[in-house]
Motif scaffolding. Structure first.
Motif, short mmCIF file in Angstrom:
data_model
loop_
_atom_site.label_atom_id
_atom_site.label_comp_id
_atom_site.label_asym_id
_atom_site.label_seq_id
_atom_site.Cartn_x
_atom_site.Cartn_y
_atom_site.Cartn_z
N GLU A 131 -17.14 16.49 -20.52
CA GLU A 131 -17.66 15.02 -20.14
C GLU A 131 -17.95 15.31 -18.69
OE1 GLU A 131 -14.81 11.99 -20.97
OE2 GLU A 131 -14.70 12.95 -22.82
N HIS A 132 -17.87 16.34 -18.00
CA HIS A 132 -17.67 16.40 -16.49
C HIS A 132 -18.93 16.23 -15.73
CE1 HIS A 132 -17.58 18.49 -12.40
NE2 HIS A 132 -16.40 17.74 -12.36
N ARG A 133 -19.94 16.96 -16.37
CA ARG A 133 -21.18 16.88 -15.84
C ARG A 133 -21.69 15.49 -15.80
NH1 ARG A 133 -25.96 21.10 -16.30
NH2 ARG A 133 -27.59 19.74 -16.56
N GLN A 135 -19.99 12.57 -15.77
CA GLN A 135 -19.22 11.93 -14.76
C GLN A 135 -19.61 12.32 -13.44
OE1 GLN A 135 -15.75 10.44 -15.32
NE2 GLN A 135 -15.63 10.40 -17.50
N ARG A 136 -19.83 13.68 -12.92
CA ARG A 136 -19.91 13.70 -11.57
C ARG A 136 -21.33 13.21 -11.21
NH1 ARG A 136 -17.01 17.62 -7.98
NH2 ARG A 136 -18.32 17.58 -6.29
N ARG A 137 -22.41 13.25 -12.10
CA ARG A 137 -23.57 12.64 -11.79
C ARG A 137 -23.56 11.26 -11.49
NH1 ARG A 137 -28.57 13.61 -15.76
NH2 ARG A 137 -26.97 13.27 -17.27
N THR A 360 -3.90 22.41 -12.02
CA THR A 360 -3.44 22.93 -13.27
C THR A 360 -4.68 23.06 -14.34
OG1 THR A 360 -1.58 21.65 -12.94
CG2 THR A 360 -1.77 22.49 -15.29
N ARG A 361 -4.69 24.12 -15.12
CA ARG A 361 -5.76 24.31 -16.25
C ARG A 361 -4.96 24.53 -17.44
NH1 ARG A 361 -8.53 22.18 -12.87
NH2 ARG A 361 -10.17 22.53 -11.78
N THR A 362 -5.52 24.42 -18.56
CA THR A 362 -5.05 25.05 -19.93
C THR A 362 -6.23 25.88 -20.58
OG1 THR A 362 -3.96 22.77 -20.27
CG2 THR A 362 -4.13 24.25 -22.23
N LYS A 424 -14.91 20.98 -7.65
CA LYS A 424 -14.55 20.87 -6.21
C LYS A 424 -14.42 19.37 -5.76
CE LYS A 424 -15.48 22.14 -1.58
NZ LYS A 424 -16.61 22.39 -0.63
N CYS A 425 -13.71 19.14 -4.92
CA CYS A 425 -13.33 17.66 -4.57
C CYS A 425 -14.61 17.12 -3.97
CB CYS A 425 -12.26 17.79 -3.28
SG CYS A 425 -12.26 15.91 -2.68
N VAL A 426 -14.89 16.14 -4.78
CA VAL A 426 -16.08 15.35 -4.46
C VAL A 426 -15.83 14.60 -2.99
CG1 VAL A 426 -15.76 13.23 -5.50
CG2 VAL A 426 -18.18 14.03 -5.26
#
Ligand code: HEM
Length: 476
Positions: A131-133, A135-137, A360-362, A424-426
């Motif tokens: 979902e990241h793309r 949401q970042r937009r 953290t990542r999984t 990376k931090c927005v």
């Protein structure tokens, strides 16, 4: 809507930074690159002394930094037991880059993210890769450089308001004061209209209780099963926050006026089908912004004030710059280009005490890390705290020395307090500007001396917070 850049380098830094941001250079290959033609060889190890059932959690709870500092001695990838689960801690620049940029193998999923999502919703900082793309937009426009001037004006006004009641001889807890500042800035930059000062203060107070309470609920969900004053306080704050945000959203929707703040931007977002964000989605994004932005920034301000107090020569250099640029007047955002040393103080505090100390990542599929296979579902922790203190990369690594920034002593792949790659931090520029203005506003007028000479006892939370730090004020 224009096509989003999946790797936005948020913005050119409007703050004076004579040094290129070490992490702003695109790196086309996610895999570790041999530095001198040979593939790096990595050491694997295991942290000793795990307790039955608890693993290494007791050390992380009681002596987190001493425990972390011991890890590099055991390898570049160190297995640590968090309760009954194993986590792989990495702090080599090539491995951190690999984990943060290989999004096909490493995702923001797992127990920690699920708990934060359950508490605060599915916003940009916690959503999974899929979902990241999108949401970042949605959020990226709220950090457009053209808005930074307006945000910076709020930051300076709030910094002046914070220090106005300070008196020589009084003792303040700088950790609390900095948190008060950044929660106030968060509320006022998100919603600039339709909110009275009293309502804003109520929301800020609710936010404070929520941010402190989220961590407790992530590590010890049982606290909500028994009635207690702290549970009631948390639930009251959550209700107040939700009702307050809903009322503001309703009033923005009703008037349809663009107030030029983050909420107006979020309300104007439309997807390709012309659909706007629902109230629930708006609530999630707003909560994400304050969760990701308030305590991170307040923690760097508090650490910087403490580090300065322990390093008189750095304080003298800072005072010299501030006295020259701000002779007896308050700081304004226009001063930033002439405050490079103040910026270096912030960057150096971010190096020694990165608020996001463990990213953290999984693993989502079978992969390898440093030459060893890693099954799906493995937890990998990129420890930015250890990365940024590596003895082999920073001369006199543990020393607070803002001067190292002009001396060129900061390798660009080893200073990553804002992370790397698509996630990376927005808010990196927002946070840096806010911390720089806060340090300028405080240090130009006040000298702060720790009440106790003992080093601070960091509180292990999602953010690496210095814990309570009472300091005595003296007007300069
Ligand atoms: C000095 C202060 C700050 C530090 C050290 C910091 C650090 C970070 C780091 C390391 C990440 C990457 C996390 C990951 O890859 O999983 C991140 C992401 C994020 N930060 Fe910050 N942050 C700061 C300030 C802020 C501020 C002020 C805001 C908002 C006003 C903010 C909003 C976010 C958001 C929304 C994300 C998620 C970005 C994405 O996934 O695309 N941060 N931050």
């Amino acid at each position: 809507m224009s096509e989003p850049n999946p790797h936005p380098d948020p913005h050119p830094d409007p703050a004076p930074n004579p040094h290129p941001a070490p992490n702003s250079h695109p790196h086309p290959h996610p895999d570790p690159k041999p530095r001198h033609g040979r593939a790096p060889s990595f050491r694997h190890g295991q942290a000793p002394g795990a307790w039955p059932l608890l693993g290494h959690l007791p050390y992380l709870a009681t002596r987190p930094l001493a425990f972390l500092d011991s890890l590099p001695g055991h390898g570049d990838v160190v297995r640590v037991r968090m309760g009954t689960r194993t986590a792989h801690v990495v702090s080599h620049p090539a491995l951190v880059r690999r984990v943060l940029t290989d999004r096909g193998s490493f995702d923001r999923s797992g127990a920690l993210y699920e708990k934060v999502r359950a508490l605060l919703g599915n916003g940009l900082a916690t959503c999974p890769n899929a979902e990241h793309r999108d949401q970042r937009r949605v959020l990226q426009p709220a950090f457009h450089p053209s808005l930074m001037g307006r945000y910076a004006a709020v930051m300076t006004a709030e910094a002046q308001a914070l220090t106005a009641p300070w008196r020589s001889g009084a003792v303040v807890d700088v950790t609390e004061e900095a948190f008060r500042l950044t929660t106030a800035v968060a509320v006022r930059t998100l919603f600039s209209a339709g909110i009275t000062p009293r309502a804003a203060e109520e929301l800020r107070e609710a936010l404070e209780v929520l941010l402190r309470g989220v961590y407790t609920r992530v590590v010890a969900p049982a606290v909500d099963r028994v009635p207690s004053p702290s549970r009631r306080r948390y639930q009251r704050a959550l209700a107040r926050w939700r009702t307050g945000v809903a009322a503001i959203v309703a009033s923005y929707r009703a008037t349809g006026v663009d107030h030029g703040d983050a909420l107006s931007l979020l309300l104007a977002v439309r997807d390709e089908h012309g659909r706007s964000l629902s109230d629930a989605e708006l609530g999630d994004q707003v909560a994400t912004l304050v969760l990701a932005g308030a305590e991170t920034t307040s923690s760097v301000v508090a650490w910087a004030l403490r580090l300065l107090a322990d390093r008189p020569e750095a304080t003298a250099r800072l005072h010299e710059e501030l006295d020259e640029v701000l002779p007896g007047r308050p700081v304004s955002p226009d001063d930033l280009p002439r405050l490079p040393y103040t910026g270096d103080v912030v960057r150096e505090a971010l190096r020694l005490y990165p608020p996001a100390w463990a990213v953290t990542r999984t693993t989502t599929r079978e992969t390898e890390l440093a030459g060893r296979p890693l099954p799906p579902g493995s937890t990998v922790i990129c420890c930015l705290y250890l990365l940024q203190r590596r003895q082999d990369l920073f001369p006199d690594a543990a020393r607070f020395d803002p001067g190292r920034w002009t001396a060129g002593e900061v390798p660009r792949d080893a200073w990553l307090p804002f992370g790397l790659g698509a996630t990376k931090c927005v808010g990196d520029v927002f946070g840096t500007v806010e911390a720089t203005l806060a340090i300028a506003a405080i240090a130009s007028r006040w000298r702060l001396t720790p009440v106790s000479p003992r080093p601070p006892r960091p509180v292990p939370r999602i953010v690496l917070s210095p814990g309570p730090q009472p300091m005595r004020l003296a007007e300069r």
